[in-house]
Design a protein around this motif. Structure first.
Motif: not given
Length: 168
Positions: A144-168
């Protein structure tokens, strides 16, 4: 966010013979619990609370012996959501992340957040990918870092946005 209560600790067992119990903390520290005089809609009233190496020891007014304390094992200690302090910029409550849908920065549906852990360095999100062929989807973890998770919650429309580079 739909839940009206938030869990701050769980009773892990009895401590001594006079009714004290050990707590596993989900709050930041014991001081975070001290602002609350009761838990579980007033069912448990705090008489004393002190920190330990692994959590805390609490005495509740309603519990007077070891047998009653043992019956509390696994009890979750909750407070109303509106009793929690306001969050600062970049802060979150674990309960606000659990269950949120997750997408990658390239738009891929990643499933949902099923857990938030902290192994010492920082928080880590556990994501369960969507099921495929009737089998549960894979799980993976993301810091849960700014690089891996740039947005979450209300600021992201009620979801978690994960940088594609961190997805397995």
């Amino acid at each position: 966010m739909a839940d009206s209560t938030v869990t701050l600790a769980a009773v892990s067992g009895a401590h001594g013979v006079t009714g004290e119990v050990r707590l596993k903390l989900f709050a930041e520290n014991v001081d975070s619990l001290k602002r609350y005089k009761s838990f579980n809609d007033g069912a448990l009233t705090v008489k004393s609370l002190r920190p330990t190496k692994d959590g805390a020891i609490v005495r509740f007014a309603e519990i007077n012996d070891r047998n009653a304390a043992e019956k509390l094992r696994s009890t979750l200690l909750t407070v109303p959501r509106d009793a929690l302090p306001e969050l600062g910029e970049g802060e979150y409550y674990y309960s606000d992340l659990l269950g949120l849908p997750c997408i990658s920065t390239d738009g891929t549906d990643l499933g949902s957040c099923i857990a938030v852990e902290n192994f010492g360095a920082s928080d880590v999100l556990e994501i369960q990918m969507p099921s495929a062929d009737g089998k549960p989807g894979k799980k993976f973890m993301v810091p849960m870092t700014a690089e891996a998770v740039p947005e979450w919650g209300a600021q992201a429309g009620g979801r978690i946005v994960i940088d594609a580079d961190f997805v397995i």
